[in-house]
Design an enzyme around this catalytic site. Structure first.
Site, mmCIF file in Angstrom:
data_model
loop_
_atom_site.group_PDB
_atom_site.id
_atom_site.type_symbol
_atom_site.label_atom_id
_atom_site.label_comp_id
_atom_site.label_asym_id
_atom_site.label_seq_id
_atom_site.Cartn_x
_atom_site.Cartn_y
_atom_site.Cartn_z
ATOM 1 N N SER A 112 -58.815 -32.798 19.833
ATOM 2 C CA SER A 112 -58.632 -31.436 20.302
ATOM 3 C C SER A 112 -59.873 -30.950 21.022
ATOM 4 O O SER A 112 -60.959 -31.508 20.889
ATOM 5 C CB SER A 112 -58.336 -30.500 19.125
ATOM 6 O OG SER A 112 -57.176 -30.900 18.438
ATOM 7 N N SER B 92 -52.961 -33.528 20.452
ATOM 8 C CA SER B 92 -54.188 -32.783 20.732
ATOM 9 C C SER B 92 -53.912 -31.287 20.751
ATOM 10 O O SER B 92 -52.863 -30.837 21.213
ATOM 11 C CB SER B 92 -54.761 -33.219 22.085
ATOM 12 O OG SER B 92 -56.009 -32.617 22.318
ATOM 13 N N ASP C 213 -55.369 -28.211 22.532
ATOM 14 C CA ASP C 213 -56.263 -27.840 23.627
ATOM 15 C C ASP C 213 -56.071 -26.359 23.932
ATOM 16 O O ASP C 213 -55.023 -25.943 24.445
ATOM 17 C CB ASP C 213 -55.967 -28.690 24.860
ATOM 18 C CG ASP C 213 -56.091 -30.177 24.563
ATOM 19 O OD1 ASP C 213 -57.147 -30.585 24.046
ATOM 20 O OD2 ASP C 213 -55.121 -30.915 24.816
#
Length: 345
Positions: A240, A278, A280
């Site tokens: 991340s 992830s 983000d």
């Protein structure tokens, strides 16, 4: 164990030390998010090499919140596989009410509770509702022995120590256990100055870099395998990255949401994979109370300043982080400076 290990390796360099400039706009005096007036940053670093503990918390503290109940803000989700406490209220109301904390996944909720305690303890009139803002990265590949090491004291130490000066980068605070683009990473920061009709303004960013992908430099891809090194981070496409953008531009919440988006978009410049696993996120706030929308030319300038600063901050996070070897045998190698010099030549 020393719970408050301070600073990053002073021998590590910033990408500008290699003669590489990202974009054409000048930086602020510190080339950091703290170049935005009234923004302070503090870290608590939790590192114990004997047991394999690499975690911590980073606090971004806007001083204007001591006189105002909230600041205008915007939030952008690039990929939502993560936890970001307080995100929905930021998106709905376009404001932040507390400092912003960055920590590790399993410590997120302890950090939020400790942040509430810290803010309430300083309120003249305790509010009946308060929205703590906490982002996170999963540092469990390096720091897997104690999944929830953070305490309220650690959070309060980062908040109390927040400074308007230079910002420690690399393996500090919420970036202590971070790996990005195959190398050891962590916290990075940068800033840009831009002219406006009312005088110069500043855009500053702080990045908690922990994403998968392959590092892109002007000389091509720079990967651990090409350097004969093992890849740091989980074998699956995970990881991340949280981008915090501060500015003293007068902005609407819509402007700030779009600026936050450019902070996330900029991760692609350095090779972020934006993988399924992830989280983000971008969060942008303005230290001013002026909520006018930016003129189109200033919007473009703010976008460019944000993207250039984020690209540079990620590179600096990599360059500032030292190699980590855990007791279990995992190795997260620092980005070799000699290889960077060759790639930027």
């Amino acid at each position: 164990m020393n719970d408050l290990v301070a600073g990053s390796d002073p021998a590590r360099s910033r990408v500008r030390d290699f003669g590489h400039m990202v974009g054409r706009r000048p930086t602020g005096p510190l080339n950091a998010i703290t170049d935005v007036g009234g923004v302070r940053v503090g870290h608590t670093t939790l590192r114990d090499d004997t047991v394999g503990l690499y975690s911590g918390v980073t606090a971004v503290v806007p001083d204007a919140l001591t006189t105002h109940a909230s600041l205008r803000a915007g939030f952008f989700v690039g990929n939502g596989y993560g936890k970001f406490v307080g995100a929905t209220q930021v998106m709905e109301l376009g404001e932040v009410e507390t400092p912003i904390l960055l920590t590790s996944t399993m410590s997120t909720f302890r950090a939020a509770d400790a942040l509430l305690t810290w803010v309430l303890g300083r309120a003249k009139t305790p509010p009946t509702s308060l929205n703590p803002v906490v982002g996170e990265i999963n540092d469990s590949w390096l720091s897997h022995t104690r999944p929830r090491p953070l305490t309220a004291d650690h959070v309060h130490a980062a908040l109390d120590a927040a400074s308007p000066g230079p910002v420690a980068q690399g393996s500090v605070g919420g970036g202590t256990g971070a790996c990005a683009l195959g190398f050891k990473a962590g916290i990075g920061t940068a800033s840009r100055r831009l002219p406006t009709p009312a005088g110069d303004a500043t855009v500053g960013v702080l990045v908690q870099a922990n994403m998968s992908g392959e590092l892109r430099l002007p000389g091509g891809l720079l990967t651990p395998s090409r350097l004969g090194l093992p890849t740091a981070g989980p074998a699956t496409e995970e990881g991340s990255c949280v981008v915090v953008v501060a500015t003293d531009l007068p902005c609407s919440a819509r402007d700030l949401t779009r600026i936050a988006g450019r902070g996330v978009f900029a991760l692609g410049r350095v090779g972020a994979a934006f993988a399924h696993g992830s989280g983000d996120y971008g969060l942008a706030f303005s230290t001013t109370r002026d909520t006018r929308s930016l003129a189109p030319a200033l919007v473009d300038a703010a976008f460019a300043a944000t993207m250039d600063a984020v690209e540079e901050a990620v590179l600096d996070a990599l360059l500032a982080a030292g190699t980590v070897r855990t007791p279990s045998g995992r190795e997260a190698f620092a980005l070799p400076h000699a290889a960077v010099r060759r790639a930027l030549a």
